[in-house]
Design an enzyme around this catalytic site. Structure first.
Site, PDB file in Angstrom:
ATOM      1  N   ASP A  43       0.829  -1.208   0.000  1.00  0.00           N
ATOM      2  CA  ASP A  43       0.000   0.000   0.000  1.00  0.00           C
ATOM      3  C   ASP A  43       0.864   1.259   0.000  1.00  0.00           C
ATOM      4  OD1 ASP A  43       0.776  -0.707   2.670  1.00  0.00           O
ATOM      5  OD2 ASP A  43      -0.704   0.723   3.460  1.00  0.00           O
ATOM      6  N   GLU A  71      -0.024  -0.873   5.650  1.00  0.00           N
ATOM      7  CA  GLU A  71       1.106  -0.469   6.500  1.00  0.00           C
ATOM      8  C   GLU A  71       1.048   1.009   6.811  1.00  0.00           C
ATOM      9  OE1 GLU A  71       5.136   0.866   7.681  1.00  0.00           O
ATOM     10  OE2 GLU A  71       3.989   1.530   5.936  1.00  0.00           O
TER      11      GLU A  71
END
Lengths: 364, 364
Positions: free
Chosen positions: A80, A138
């Site tokens: 991400d 994350e």
């Protein structure tokens, strides 16, 4: 009109040009919460590799060899990114080894993901068993972190002798990470109309000595296993006052303490309380640091193989999640960490090659 | 089902018990922006009084005698309140002259409105011509203030030799009012990740010396026409920081300076800039104070009639709007000004009587 067909997945060529692979990854938008498509693309690219067992759990992908080697190494990276800022699709500048990929995620950390994928495809018979982990969420609150979730729900998937997190480090080894603690300091006073301020006591004024103390504080530099960590204690937020005509009776200062991995949470808290003695404070958040683990043979072996000198990691990273499982872990990835989250983030091709080649050398 | 009939207006008895009149006013909710119903009720109560010319303009009501007297006195009050806090309808405690009305607006300033109405009804042939003004939107931003609007659009309605604003003063005369100025002080720094704080410069820390300077500042006490005004300079708001892991590059402190009416706006600004020398500041708001006007014969006459000693008004009030039109003005109303806006605001019956009787004595 018929429904539109599902958008085709981007093709990821794991054995071709590494820079083109990074371009394809950056151009597959994957802001936190929206990682399904990039996970699908990575899954589709890994499925043909029969030397890897592939496990999908939510948007986490785990690909691992099962060669019965004495040691196992994890190579981990998140898929991400923080929100895009007009910087997707990517652009590139320069040529050949001087080529640079610009765009959201190029630095943090699709460059690392590209290296993971290239190594996964290249090493059919590694000297150590390998576990490649690609995880989601994350860049948002820790409770959503895909790696943490797998650690809770399927800790066997994380088992290893050593872990490399491919977060950007300018392609050098950064050992461990510092811890981070947040404290809320509350200053109180007595509210009054500001036209009769002597009837009250100003809580914002009461923050003056606190801010002076923080400004005057000299943070420690702490050597741990040969690496010098540099601490910091800073006000990161302040808020006080409810109206333009009221003497405020409350002011809250959020203090962030970054602490070297020689300290556990209790020691970090004791230090904050010592420095801010006399103020009313509450610890609101803590993430323990990770020792660099450079005293372990496998770490020394890694350092020798990739070359260069190890440096301390100042920021907190997911290496601490491995450290908490007693797995030594280092940060080693392409891209300049100071460009993470920057609108002009980028990743140099040279870093991609350096990291890939070093890992192949060590694990081949 | 048929539509409900419009709710009937509360009956206001202007010649009966003054405390009951206040109760009826408090029980007619009139938070700023919602003054139509209380204005309707006041209009309905004043309409039968044929000694008064009645003018309605929006939710402002002007009722005035036209007796051709040499002098004209304005008695002004606002009908709106700050938001209620579970304190409407009103409650009362005590008996007779010790009775106290509790509830939103009882102090600020429906007690004053009750006195206005009682005086309006009682004085059919006053010694001076009278203008009663009931206005809306005093408790919100100045641009909406009903008195200011009439001053802009129909200044003839405000013309007078003297004005009494019936804001709460504990039923004593408070002359003039202090001015109020707001300044925004901006501290700047250099943003950085808080794990590498030495790469940045902390703008919140930079506020420390500003807050220390404000805390150490001793405000002046200034005598104007025999009244001693007490100034104040205070931080009333502070905000800085954008995230828990970022060294803030900006912190803004709002400073409120309350200044004695010996100073005009330029002198007040010069003083703020002198005290906060070295800081980057912008003046965002100013309301000029009002001199007490106690050197004028009509003011002396008023003081002699109502008795007691004049005191300075520390807060800014709408007397400044009269002062700006060169109309001397004082504050004189029932209720404790320190209870204005308080959830436990109240008004003593004794104050209602003191104010009403003093005005009847002076104007009768």
């Amino acid at each position: 009109m018929p429904a539109s067909p599902p958008e085709s997945l981007p093709a990821l060529d794991l054995t071709g040009d590494l820079t083109e692979l990074l371009v394809a990854l950056v151009d597959t938008e994957s802001v936190s919460g929206d990682e399904a498509r990039i996970a699908d693309a990575i899954q589709a690219a890994l499925e043909p590799l029969d030397h890897l067992e592939l496990i999908r759990d939510g948007d986490v992908l785990v690909a691992r060899t099962q060669l019965g080697r004495a040691e196992r190494v994890v190579l981990a990276g998140h898929t991400d990114t923080v929100p895009i800022a007009g910087n997707v699709p990517s652009t590139t500048t320069g040529k050949g080894d001087d080529r640079v990929v610009h765009g959201r995620g190029s630095c943090d950390m699709k460059g690392g993901v590209a290296v993971q994928l290239a190594v996964a495809a290249a090493l059919r018979e590694p000297a150590r068993d390998l576990t490649f982990i690609f995880y989601d969420h994350e860049e948002v609150e820790a409770s959503l972190n895909g790696l943490a979730r797998i650690g809770r729900e399927r800790p066997d998937l994380l088992a290893a002798s050593f872990a490399v997190l491919l977060e950007p480090t300018n392609a050098r080894v950064e050992g461990g990470c510092q811890g981070t603690m947040r404290a809320e300091v509350t200053l109180t006073g007595v509210a009054a109309h500001s036209a009769r301020s002597w009837m009250g006591s100003n809580a914002i004024h009461a923050a003056g000595p606190l801010l002076e103390r923080l400004a005057a504080h000299t943070s420690a530099q702490v050597e741990v296993e040969g690496l010098v960590y540099r601490e910091g204690m800073n006000a990161v937020r302040i808020a006080g006052g409810i109206a333009g005509n009221v003497i405020p009776d409350r002011c809250v200062v959020e203090v962030n303490y970054r602490f070297a991995p020689d300290k556990d949470d209790a020691q970090a808290e004791a230090y904050v309380r010592e420095v801010l003695d006399g103020f009313d404070l509450e610890i609101t958040d803590v993430a323990t640091g990770a020792r660099p683990g450079l005293d372990r043979p496998i770490a020394a072996d890694f350092l020798a193989a990739v070359g260069g000198e190890a440096h301390p990691k100042f920021g907190w990273t997911d290496v601490a999640r491995f450290s908490a499982l007693d797995i030594p872990a280092v940060n080693f990835g392409p891209g300049d960490p100071s460009k993470a989250h920057a609108d002009d983030e980028f990743c140099p091709t040279a870093d991609l090659h350096t990291c890939r080649d070093a890992l192949l050398r060590w694990l081949g």
